[in-house]
Design an enzyme around this catalytic site. Sequence first.
Site, PDB file in Angstrom:
ATOM      1  N   GLU A  82       0.798  -1.226   0.000  1.00 31.82           N
ATOM      2  CA  GLU A  82       0.000   0.000   0.000  1.00 31.82           C
ATOM      3  C   GLU A  82       0.829   1.274   0.000  1.00 31.82           C
ATOM      4  O   GLU A  82       0.482   2.245  -0.633  1.00 31.82           O
ATOM      5  CB  GLU A  82      -0.949  -0.005   1.200  1.00 31.82           C
ATOM      6  CG  GLU A  82      -2.223   0.809   0.988  1.00 31.82           C
ATOM      7  CD  GLU A  82      -2.035   2.306   1.218  1.00 31.82           C
ATOM      8  OE1 GLU A  82      -2.829   3.093   0.678  1.00 31.82           O
ATOM      9  OE2 GLU A  82      -1.095   2.696   1.944  1.00 31.82           O
ATOM     10  N   ASP A  83       1.949   1.258   0.723  1.00 33.03           N
ATOM     11  CA  ASP A  83       2.776   2.461   0.754  1.00 33.03           C
ATOM     12  C   ASP A  83       4.248   2.083   0.750  1.00 33.03           C
ATOM     13  O   ASP A  83       4.631   1.009   1.236  1.00 33.03           O
ATOM     14  CB  ASP A  83       2.457   3.311   1.988  1.00 33.03           C
ATOM     15  CG  ASP A  83       2.861   4.770   1.830  1.00 33.03           C
ATOM     16  OD1 ASP A  83       3.275   5.154   0.710  1.00 33.03           O
ATOM     17  OD2 ASP A  83       2.760   5.528   2.798  1.00 33.03           O
ATOM     18  N   HIS A  94      -0.882   0.524   7.091  1.00 34.71           N
ATOM     19  CA  HIS A  94      -1.452   1.352   6.030  1.00 34.71           C
ATOM     20  C   HIS A  94      -0.329   2.267   5.527  1.00 34.71           C
ATOM     21  O   HIS A  94       0.676   1.785   5.024  1.00 34.71           O
ATOM     22  CB  HIS A  94      -2.645   2.126   6.596  1.00 34.71           C
ATOM     23  CG  HIS A  94      -3.620   2.617   5.590  1.00 34.71           C
ATOM     24  ND1 HIS A  94      -4.889   3.040   5.910  1.00 34.71           N
ATOM     25  CD2 HIS A  94      -3.525   2.786   4.248  1.00 34.71           C
ATOM     26  CE1 HIS A  94      -5.523   3.426   4.822  1.00 34.71           C
ATOM     27  NE2 HIS A  94      -4.707   3.305   3.801  1.00 34.71           N
ATOM     28  N   HIS A 102      -4.041  -0.360  11.828  1.00 31.01           N
ATOM     29  CA  HIS A 102      -5.480  -0.478  12.073  1.00 31.01           C
ATOM     30  C   HIS A 102      -5.809  -1.801  12.778  1.00 31.01           C
ATOM     31  O   HIS A 102      -6.482  -2.667  12.212  1.00 31.01           O
ATOM     32  CB  HIS A 102      -6.259  -0.390  10.759  1.00 31.01           C
ATOM     33  CG  HIS A 102      -6.094   0.893  10.025  1.00 31.01           C
ATOM     34  ND1 HIS A 102      -6.499   2.110  10.534  1.00 31.01           N
ATOM     35  CD2 HIS A 102      -5.559   1.160   8.805  1.00 31.01           C
ATOM     36  CE1 HIS A 102      -6.233   3.069   9.671  1.00 31.01           C
ATOM     37  NE2 HIS A 102      -5.656   2.522   8.618  1.00 31.01           N
ATOM     38  N   ASN A 125      -5.061   7.701   7.270  1.00 27.06           N
ATOM     39  CA  ASN A 125      -4.693   7.004   6.045  1.00 27.06           C
ATOM     40  C   ASN A 125      -3.187   7.026   5.832  1.00 27.06           C
ATOM     41  O   ASN A 125      -2.556   5.995   5.648  1.00 27.06           O
ATOM     42  CB  ASN A 125      -5.412   7.641   4.858  1.00 27.06           C
ATOM     43  CG  ASN A 125      -5.189   6.929   3.551  1.00 27.06           C
ATOM     44  OD1 ASN A 125      -4.070   6.860   3.052  1.00 27.06           O
ATOM     45  ND2 ASN A 125      -6.254   6.393   2.963  1.00 27.06           N
ATOM     46  N   ASP A 126      -2.602   8.217   5.870  1.00 26.29           N
ATOM     47  CA  ASP A 126      -1.173   8.347   5.582  1.00 26.29           C
ATOM     48  C   ASP A 126      -0.539   9.334   6.547  1.00 26.29           C
ATOM     49  O   ASP A 126      -1.232  10.068   7.264  1.00 26.29           O
ATOM     50  CB  ASP A 126      -0.962   8.784   4.135  1.00 26.29           C
ATOM     51  CG  ASP A 126       0.457   8.526   3.640  1.00 26.29           C
ATOM     52  OD1 ASP A 126       1.187   7.748   4.295  1.00 26.29           O
ATOM     53  OD2 ASP A 126       0.844   9.100   2.611  1.00 26.29           O
ATOM     54  N   ASN A 143      -5.848  11.942   1.701  1.00 25.41           N
ATOM     55  CA  ASN A 143      -5.238  10.630   1.537  1.00 25.41           C
ATOM     56  C   ASN A 143      -3.723  10.707   1.688  1.00 25.41           C
ATOM     57  O   ASN A 143      -3.228  10.883   2.787  1.00 25.41           O
ATOM     58  CB  ASN A 143      -5.659  10.051   0.178  1.00 25.41           C
ATOM     59  CG  ASN A 143      -5.505   8.553   0.099  1.00 25.41           C
ATOM     60  OD1 ASN A 143      -4.403   8.047   0.095  1.00 25.41           O
ATOM     61  ND2 ASN A 143      -6.617   7.835   0.053  1.00 25.41           N
ATOM     62  N   ASP A 196      -3.777   8.689  -4.801  1.00 27.64           N
ATOM     63  CA  ASP A 196      -3.640   8.003  -3.520  1.00 27.64           C
ATOM     64  C   ASP A 196      -2.382   8.526  -2.816  1.00 27.64           C
ATOM     65  O   ASP A 196      -2.303   9.697  -2.492  1.00 27.64           O
ATOM     66  CB  ASP A 196      -3.599   6.491  -3.746  1.00 27.64           C
ATOM     67  CG  ASP A 196      -3.993   5.688  -2.520  1.00 27.64           C
ATOM     68  OD1 ASP A 196      -3.582   6.057  -1.408  1.00 27.64           O
ATOM     69  OD2 ASP A 196      -4.692   4.666  -2.664  1.00 27.64           O
ATOM     70  N   ASN A 197      -1.390   7.702  -2.597  1.00 27.54           N
ATOM     71  CA  ASN A 197      -0.194   8.131  -1.868  1.00 27.54           C
ATOM     72  C   ASN A 197       0.751   8.947  -2.743  1.00 27.54           C
ATOM     73  O   ASN A 197       0.812   8.758  -3.965  1.00 27.54           O
ATOM     74  CB  ASN A 197       0.543   6.913  -1.313  1.00 27.54           C
ATOM     75  CG  ASN A 197      -0.219   6.259  -0.181  1.00 27.54           C
ATOM     76  OD1 ASN A 197      -0.755   6.938   0.685  1.00 27.54           O
ATOM     77  ND2 ASN A 197      -0.278   4.938  -0.189  1.00 27.54           N
TER      78      ASN A 197
END
Length: 356
Positions: A53-54, A114, A134, A168-169, A224, A269-270
């Site tokens: 995801e990141d 995340h 999370h 989220n980030d 985000n 997104d990221n």
Amino acid sequence: MGKLLSLTLIGLILAFLGERIIQLTHRITFFREIENIDLPNCQYLKGIEFGSEDIDVLPNGLAFISSGLKFPGFVSFAPDKPGEIFLIDLNDENLQPSPLRISRGFDVSSFNPHGLSTYIDEKDDTVYLFVVNHPQYKTTIEIFKFAEEENVLVHRKTIKHALLHSVNDIVAVGPENFYATNDFYFTDFTMKQMEMFLGPRWTNVVYYSPGDVREAASGFHGANGIAMSNDKKFIYVADLTGHTINVFEKHADWSLSPVKVVQLDTLVDNLSVDPVTGDVWAGAHPNVYKVYFYNAEDAPGSEVVRVQNIHSDNPIVTTVYANNGSVLQSSSCAAVYEGKLVVGTVFHRALYCDLH
């Protein structure tokens, strides 16, 4: 008269719902399809099967990758497997990611990583890794010290706060200081769906330090990804369903003031920043409806966007890579290092490409 009022009210409600549906289809780009834009010399990163995801890359080419995110409403290919942090050396020709061991005392079984961010302490070059976690679908921020010689993440601290309710980030700006994005105003799943439908600008950016926690920016549809400019003077915030990258000036008291907004045609997104050029790179979703309502026969696609000269009057926005889901699904991040591009995903694989 009463019947006329009732019909008028019904008409107003239907008009309101119709308007919201039209706006929703725009925000989630419901009907958008893309044509593939390929890059040469691309390959999957071995061993990453359940999301990436990141990604955050250190100046020496070591990159941390968060994997295994379980997010309400999103598919997971390994729902019973705890999340992991992978490490990869982008200087190595073999490009073999390896999962990092986490020190004792941390609940690995509920680890659900995340967004993430690194911070290098100027005093002693200690590397700290901040991870949005999370557990049980709650939100915590975990701070680890990276012990490079042992390839271990030593857990230092867990942070919880009412203002950090749906993070989220994150972008680290000190050993225990960071900015974080909340992607939803509500925490209840049903209310989140209602929020997505109605589209209020209620999400925000929060600044955190041990002695000071406050809202730093607000007014986003869905705050985000977040990143910081190389000179540390600006903060970049992606508004996913607003289709924008927002530029803020960072002040000495850690407050943020808006500078400009860059509009895009995709759901950003990221974010990451090229350490040499300062270009802003983003993983993006061509059609986020396909991410929420996953269908393997019509998988969500991927896009990688580069923004050059973001502070100028005319930033250059380029789609560097695009795929309809046949190779890479649900791209969420893109990071560059010395001509190498790594693209991560919400729940799929990770892709490495040579930009030369």
